[in-house]
Design a protein around this motif. Sequence first.
Motif, PDB file in Angstrom:
ATOM      1  N   CYS A  79      88.906  55.925  42.522  1.00 36.38           N
ATOM      2  CA  CYS A  79      88.051  56.098  41.676  1.00 36.38           C
ATOM      3  C   CYS A  79      87.249  57.066  40.877  1.00 36.38           C
ATOM      4  CB  CYS A  79      87.487  54.693  41.353  1.00 36.38           C
ATOM      5  SG  CYS A  79      88.738  52.970  41.541  1.00 36.38           S
ATOM      6  N   LEU A  80      86.361  57.386  41.562  1.00 34.02           N
ATOM      7  CA  LEU A  80      85.656  58.457  41.199  1.00 34.02           C
ATOM      8  C   LEU A  80      86.524  60.169  41.559  1.00 34.02           C
ATOM      9  CD1 LEU A  80      82.318  57.387  43.345  1.00 34.02           C
ATOM     10  CD2 LEU A  80      82.713  57.802  40.460  1.00 34.02           C
ATOM     11  N   ALA A  81      87.088  60.270  42.382  1.00 35.61           N
ATOM     12  CA  ALA A  81      88.121  61.247  42.375  1.00 35.61           C
ATOM     13  C   ALA A  81      89.041  62.045  41.362  1.00 35.61           C
ATOM     14  CB  ALA A  81      88.786  61.402  43.592  1.00 35.61           C
ATOM     15  N   ASP A  82      89.559  60.415  41.294  1.00 40.02           N
ATOM     16  CA  ASP A  82      90.570  60.238  39.943  1.00 40.02           C
ATOM     17  C   ASP A  82      90.185  60.958  38.578  1.00 40.02           C
ATOM     18  OD1 ASP A  82      93.075  59.452  38.444  1.00 40.02           O
ATOM     19  OD2 ASP A  82      92.405  57.695  38.055  1.00 40.02           O
ATOM     20  N   ILE A  83      89.179  60.498  38.040  1.00 37.41           N
ATOM     21  CA  ILE A  83      87.980  60.783  36.631  1.00 37.41           C
ATOM     22  C   ILE A  83      87.212  61.935  37.451  1.00 37.41           C
ATOM     23  CG2 ILE A  83      85.936  60.579  36.041  1.00 37.41           C
ATOM     24  CD1 ILE A  83      85.986  57.835  36.687  1.00 37.41           C
ATOM     25  N   TYR A  84      87.013  63.251  38.711  1.00 37.69           N
ATOM     26  CA  TYR A  84      86.712  64.125  38.808  1.00 37.69           C
ATOM     27  C   TYR A  84      88.540  65.123  38.465  1.00 37.69           C
ATOM     28  CZ  TYR A  84      82.643  63.984  39.976  1.00 37.69           C
ATOM     29  OH  TYR A  84      80.953  62.812  40.480  1.00 37.69           O
ATOM     30  N   ASN A  85      88.778  64.121  38.794  1.00 37.45           N
ATOM     31  CA  ASN A  85      91.038  65.470  39.076  1.00 37.45           C
ATOM     32  C   ASN A  85      90.955  65.656  37.432  1.00 37.45           C
ATOM     33  OD1 ASN A  85      91.775  66.330  41.812  1.00 37.45           O
ATOM     34  ND2 ASN A  85      92.658  64.262  41.910  1.00 37.45           N
ATOM     35  N   ASN A  86      90.325  64.701  36.508  1.00 38.18           N
ATOM     36  CA  ASN A  86      91.142  64.726  35.222  1.00 38.18           C
ATOM     37  C   ASN A  86      89.439  65.536  34.402  1.00 38.18           C
ATOM     38  OD1 ASN A  86      93.308  63.043  35.594  1.00 38.18           O
ATOM     39  ND2 ASN A  86      92.170  61.373  35.258  1.00 38.18           N
ATOM     40  N   GLN A  87      89.048  65.382  35.206  1.00 38.70           N
ATOM     41  CA  GLN A  87      87.898  66.760  34.565  1.00 38.70           C
ATOM     42  C   GLN A  87      87.516  68.228  34.791  1.00 38.70           C
ATOM     43  OE1 GLN A  87      85.646  65.906  31.718  1.00 38.70           O
ATOM     44  NE2 GLN A  87      87.151  63.837  32.199  1.00 38.70           N
ATOM     45  N   GLU A  88      89.283  67.907  36.143  1.00 38.71           N
ATOM     46  CA  GLU A  88      89.200  69.288  36.682  1.00 38.71           C
ATOM     47  C   GLU A  88      87.566  70.087  37.303  1.00 38.71           C
ATOM     48  OE1 GLU A  88      90.642  72.335  33.595  1.00 38.71           O
ATOM     49  OE2 GLU A  88      92.018  70.951  33.157  1.00 38.71           O
ATOM     50  N   LEU A  89      87.573  69.070  38.361  1.00 40.37           N
ATOM     51  CA  LEU A  89      86.506  68.840  39.159  1.00 40.37           C
ATOM     52  C   LEU A  89      87.340  69.029  40.459  1.00 40.37           C
ATOM     53  CD1 LEU A  89      83.386  67.716  37.151  1.00 40.37           C
ATOM     54  CD2 LEU A  89      83.730  69.891  37.639  1.00 40.37           C
ATOM     55  N   TYR A 129      94.545  69.508  44.320  1.00 40.14           N
ATOM     56  CA  TYR A 129      95.352  70.943  45.631  1.00 40.14           C
ATOM     57  C   TYR A 129      96.023  71.301  44.236  1.00 40.14           C
ATOM     58  CZ  TYR A 129      92.796  70.665  50.164  1.00 40.14           C
ATOM     59  OH  TYR A 129      92.054  70.086  50.750  1.00 40.14           O
ATOM     60  N   LEU A 130      97.611  71.154  43.923  1.00 42.14           N
ATOM     61  CA  LEU A 130      97.836  71.852  42.882  1.00 42.14           C
ATOM     62  C   LEU A 130      97.268  72.189  41.442  1.00 42.14           C
ATOM     63  CD1 LEU A 130     100.784  72.165  41.331  1.00 42.14           C
ATOM     64  CD2 LEU A 130     100.067  69.247  40.221  1.00 42.14           C
ATOM     65  N   GLY A 131      96.028  71.222  40.915  1.00 41.45           N
ATOM     66  CA  GLY A 131      94.915  71.879  40.714  1.00 41.45           C
ATOM     67  C   GLY A 131      94.221  72.810  40.852  1.00 41.45           C
ATOM     68  N   LEU A 132      94.214  72.896  41.866  1.00 37.20           N
ATOM     69  CA  LEU A 132      93.401  75.188  42.606  1.00 37.20           C
ATOM     70  C   LEU A 132      94.552  75.142  43.359  1.00 37.20           C
ATOM     71  CD1 LEU A 132      91.143  73.201  44.965  1.00 37.20           C
ATOM     72  CD2 LEU A 132      90.601  74.452  43.244  1.00 37.20           C
ATOM     73  N   LYS A 133      95.900  74.951  42.072  1.00 41.24           N
ATOM     74  CA  LYS A 133      96.804  76.319  42.735  1.00 41.24           C
ATOM     75  C   LYS A 133      97.109  76.210  44.319  1.00 41.24           C
ATOM     76  CE  LYS A 133      97.261  78.179  38.560  1.00 41.24           C
ATOM     77  NZ  LYS A 133      96.866  76.681  37.315  1.00 41.24           N
ATOM     78  N   ASP A 134      96.565  75.949  44.938  1.00 44.18           N
ATOM     79  CA  ASP A 134      97.084  75.329  46.508  1.00 44.18           C
ATOM     80  C   ASP A 134      98.454  73.962  46.908  1.00 44.18           C
ATOM     81  OD1 ASP A 134      97.143  75.000  49.177  1.00 44.18           O
ATOM     82  OD2 ASP A 134      94.762  74.808  49.562  1.00 44.18           O
ATOM     83  N   TYR A 135      99.434  75.427  46.491  1.00 43.58           N
ATOM     84  CA  TYR A 135     100.985  74.962  46.456  1.00 43.58           C
ATOM     85  C   TYR A 135     101.036  74.225  47.877  1.00 43.58           C
ATOM     86  CZ  TYR A 135     101.096  76.742  41.767  1.00 43.58           C
ATOM     87  OH  TYR A 135     101.030  76.673  40.685  1.00 43.58           O
ATOM     88  N   SER A 136     100.244  74.959  49.101  1.00 42.50           N
ATOM     89  CA  SER A 136     101.139  74.488  50.370  1.00 42.50           C
ATOM     90  C   SER A 136     100.697  73.023  50.553  1.00 42.50           C
ATOM     91  CB  SER A 136     101.044  75.398  50.963  1.00 42.50           C
ATOM     92  OG  SER A 136      99.304  76.142  51.418  1.00 42.50           O
ATOM     93  N   ASN A 137      98.943  72.767  50.279  1.00 44.08           N
ATOM     94  CA  ASN A 137      98.723  71.737  50.557  1.00 44.08           C
ATOM     95  C   ASN A 137      98.991  70.530  50.003  1.00 44.08           C
ATOM     96  OD1 ASN A 137      96.580  71.412  52.944  1.00 44.08           O
ATOM     97  ND2 ASN A 137      95.043  73.665  51.877  1.00 44.08           N
TER      98      ASN A 137
END
Length: 184
Positions: A79-89, A129-137
């Motif tokens: 749940c925290l990771a979901d929040i952080y992803n939505n904040q682009e962290l 990883y998509l947010g970081l543009k690390d497409y392979s991961n």
Amino acid sequence: MLLAREYLLKQEYDNALEAYEKCLQYADIYEPNKKMVLCETYGRLGDLYYWHKHNLSESVKYFNKWIEVDRTYREPYFCLADIYNNQELYPSAIGLVTTGLIVGQRHYDWVERKDNWIAKGEELLCYSYLGLKDYSNAIVHGKLALTHDPNNVTLLQKYTMALEGSIAGMTQSNNNSNESLQKL
């Protein structure tokens, strides 16, 4: 607690929030044999503050309290990771998911979410990883998540975006190589 759950089922979120907060006022909820009830209360409060009040700091506070009570649940980390992803962290989200996968265990289905929690960690890593543009991961984790949850439309979209990003990167790399060869 049962009243809070009833309000939640009826989608009376303000009443549910108030009822869950009242649960925390009773001393017996903090007794060792009520740990699971306390974890569920913190989880529901975290959800309510995030999804219905849009109060990130309160939501994060309650998910962290859950971890303080019992760090072996995967759910608060996810749940925290979901929040952080939505904040682009994204790096923080990756760390939370990784920690949740390492220390987390499956406890009780009725406390955990309805969606496919086998795939949830991989899904969150795909998004990070998509947010970081690390497409392979992103592709690796998206593919793993899809093996468990193949009908998840949002995951399919993110996985497709990772594939497209990877192809675009290869195309750009080929174009750069061709330009370098032409200069020779």
